[in-house]
Scaffold this motif. Structure first.
Motif, PDB file in Angstrom:
ATOM      1  N   ALA A   1       0.843  -1.200   0.000  1.00 21.79           N
ATOM      2  CA  ALA A   1       0.000   0.000   0.000  1.00 21.79           C
ATOM      3  C   ALA A   1       0.880   1.252   0.000  1.00 21.79           C
ATOM      4  N   LYS A   2       1.921   1.239   0.809  1.00 23.00           N
ATOM      5  CA  LYS A   2       2.837   2.374   0.865  1.00 23.00           C
ATOM      6  C   LYS A   2       3.614   2.526  -0.445  1.00 23.00           C
ATOM      7  N   ILE A   3       4.036   1.387  -1.011  1.00 17.93           N
ATOM      8  CA  ILE A   3       4.784   1.430  -2.275  1.00 17.93           C
ATOM      9  C   ILE A   3       3.945   2.086  -3.371  1.00 17.93           C
TER      10      ILE A   3
ATOM     11  N   GLN B   1      -2.687  -3.078  -8.893  1.00 20.53           N
ATOM     12  CA  GLN B   1      -2.085  -2.631  -7.638  1.00 20.53           C
ATOM     13  C   GLN B   1      -2.954  -3.048  -6.451  1.00 20.53           C
ATOM     14  N   ARG B   2      -4.268  -2.912  -6.615  1.00 21.54           N
ATOM     15  CA  ARG B   2      -5.179  -3.327  -5.540  1.00 21.54           C
ATOM     16  C   ARG B   2      -5.074  -4.828  -5.283  1.00 21.54           C
ATOM     17  N   LEU B   3      -4.886  -5.595  -6.347  1.00 19.47           N
ATOM     18  CA  LEU B   3      -4.745  -7.044  -6.196  1.00 19.47           C
ATOM     19  C   LEU B   3      -3.491  -7.389  -5.391  1.00 19.47           C
TER      20      LEU B   3
ATOM     21  N   GLY C   1      -1.007  -9.350  -0.436  1.00 24.59           N
ATOM     22  CA  GLY C   1       0.220  -9.196   0.347  1.00 24.59           C
ATOM     23  C   GLY C   1       0.221  -9.972   1.647  1.00 24.59           C
ATOM     24  N   GLY C   2      -0.913  -9.963   2.366  1.00 24.41           N
ATOM     25  CA  GLY C   2      -0.982 -10.629   3.666  1.00 24.41           C
ATOM     26  C   GLY C   2      -0.802 -12.136   3.566  1.00 24.41           C
ATOM     27  N   VAL C   3      -1.527 -12.765   2.633  1.00 29.46           N
ATOM     28  CA  VAL C   3      -1.440 -14.227   2.527  1.00 29.46           C
ATOM     29  C   VAL C   3      -0.079 -14.644   1.973  1.00 29.46           C
ATOM     30  N   ILE C   4       0.485 -13.821   1.074  1.00 37.15           N
ATOM     31  CA  ILE C   4       1.820 -14.127   0.554  1.00 37.15           C
ATOM     32  C   ILE C   4       2.838 -14.143   1.688  1.00 37.15           C
ATOM     33  N   VAL C   5       2.747 -13.159   2.571  1.00 34.04           N
ATOM     34  CA  VAL C   5       3.654 -13.115   3.727  1.00 34.04           C
ATOM     35  C   VAL C   5       3.455 -14.343   4.605  1.00 34.04           C
ATOM     36  N   ASN C   6       2.196 -14.747   4.836  1.00 31.80           N
ATOM     37  CA  ASN C   6       1.928 -15.924   5.666  1.00 31.80           C
ATOM     38  C   ASN C   6       2.560 -17.184   5.079  1.00 31.80           C
ATOM     39  N   PHE C   7       2.406 -17.368   3.783  1.00 35.75           N
ATOM     40  CA  PHE C   7       2.987 -18.554   3.151  1.00 35.75           C
ATOM     41  C   PHE C   7       4.516 -18.502   3.167  1.00 35.75           C
TER      42      PHE C   7
END
Length: 449
Positions: free
Chosen positions: A29-31, A101-103, A108-114
């Protein structure tokens, strides 16, 4: 004290997973220059435990430990900020950004979890390796202790070969594979037999209760752990740590063999052969009215049994490069196993929904004695579980937002704000209902089982 240790591990693990999951949304989101109004661990309905505004974002800790969130400007989320959505879109808002970008922000959250789950498993493989009892090394077959095992169609001495056509590498994986599976093959008296796993097996397992121990164990040697006070041999020749290896001239290897033979000798004086250290002694002992020696079986771990020479454990140490594929394989098996369990839960005939649990169930899987290895193992599992759950196409979850965004990218038509608002409400109601059911199951089991 045990509850405090379990709860502390649960809160630490949950907090870590929530913060990193929300960072997965926050960073992209910041990027993409999207304004993030809040970044919270736990929910802050009415008030916060602590909060501080840095730049345009308020960082804080809420008082309701049901998760966490980032509030992104111009997005219909759990905050249900309809007033903001009624205003004209602004360049810094989520809704003004391109769909791709919204996608990325939503994924982002689930990618980090995996990634986190995979990283932890890789580091565990590198740091600790694997130490386990290979299923193929259990030459004497399984020990079926109660009716749950027999309801599967198993008998003591059976060698489990495959479940759903897959060979089982680790013996300790057998119970969970039976839970996830549909059929299995065994070797019994030299014959290979294929059997179906009963559809209601999980329901019976849940009703049995977790305090009764595993329904499937490797066969144990008959090592004496304690001589009962009312035993006819309380002041006799038997000693703790003696291993019974023969009864009236019949050699035995496992406890279940001795148990079956002793029932033929009720209230009698018999001769047992015991291994004591490096010696084998023949002792004259008495049996009880039920055909027993009046002793308790020693509580042995698989490692203890291995040291006695009954089973050969396998120990694998990995270099860092070797740990990468090993960690990836562990992550994949964890994910696929979890998906199989979800399928069982959504099939009412299995009764698996009875085992659905909330915070008490999750907290109870942490050990009563702290271990970094166990803590990280559980955290990796929860991270992968959280990632998959958030991918489910349910409004109010990341997966719901992803579905709507993909629809927009494919059709070129963006769902209306009102539609998204109603979908968010429906999804939120579904999640609350599931949360109440899962935690209600916990309370029911705590009160009545």
């Amino acid at each position: 004290m045990e509850i405090v240790i379990k709860a502390s591990q649960f809160i630490l693990s949950l907090s870590l997973l929530i913060v990193l999951h929300e960072l997965g949304h926050f960073i992209p989101a910041k990027i993409f220059k999207t304004r993030v109004e809040k970044f919270y661990l736990f929910f802050d309905y009415k008030f916060s435990i602590v909060k501080k505004k840095i730049g345009e974002t308020v960082y804080g800790i809420g008082w309701i430990p049901l998760g966490g969130y980032v509030k992104i400007s111009g997005m219909i989320d759990e905050s249900m900020d309809t007033e903001q959505m009624a205003l004209p879109p602004q360049p810094w808002e989520f809704r003004s950004k391109p769909a791709w970008q919204r996608l990325i922000i939503m994924l982002g959250g689930v990618i980090v979890n995996f990634i986190l789950g995979i990283f932890i498993y890789i580091m565990l493989m590198y740091s600790y390796g694997e130490n386990f009892l290979p299923n193929k090394n259990v030459k004497g077959g399984v020990w079926v202790q109660d009716s749950l095992g027999t309801s599967l169609g198993l008998k003591t001495g059976d060698k489990v070969l495959t479940i759903d056509g897959n060979e089982i590498r680790k013996f300790t994986n057998l119970p969970i594979e039976f839970i996830n599976g549909n059929n299995y093959t065994i070797e019994r008296d030299g014959e290979v037999i294929k059997k179906e796993i009963p559809i209601d097996f999980i329901s019976k397992l849940i009703e049995r209760g977790k305090n009764e121990g595993s329904f499937l164990l490797p066969r144990y040697p008959f090592m004496i752990g304690k001589i009962s006070k009312d035993s006819p041999n309380v002041n006799g020749k038997l000693k703790v740590k003696d291993i019974v290896v023969g009864i009236n001239g019949t050699p035995i290897t496992y406890y279940d063999e001795a148990e079956a033979i002793l029932k033929n000798y009720k209230n009698q004086e018999i001769t047992v052969s015991v291994k004591r250290g490096n010696e084998t002694k023949n002792l004259s002992v008495k049996t009880t009215a039920s055909g027993a020696l009046g002793v308790q079986l020693a509580n042995l771990s698989v490692s203890d049994i291995s040291k006695l020479g009954y089973y050969n454990l396998e120990n694998i140490q990995y270099s860092f490069t070797e740990a990468i594929p090993a960690g990836l394989n562990k992550s994949w098996s964890t994910l696929t196993g979890y998906i199989k369990q979800l399928k069982k839960i959504f099939n009412p005939n299995t009764g698996a929904y009875k085992g659905l649990g909330g915070f008490i169930s999750i907290g109870s899987i942490f050990p009563s004695e702290f271990s970094w290895q166990t803590f990280w193992n559980i955290t990796a599992f929860l991270s992968i579980m959280l990632g998959f759950m958030n991918l489910l196409p349910i409004p109010a979850l990341d997966g719901g937002h992803v579905v709507f965004t993909l629809w927009e990218m494919i059709t070129g038509k963006k769902p209306g704000d009102k539609f998204l608002e109603y979908a968010q409400i429906i999804g939120f109601v579904l999640l609350i209902t599931l949360l109440l059911f899962a935690n209600g199951n916990d309370v029911y089991r705590w009160l009545f089982k």
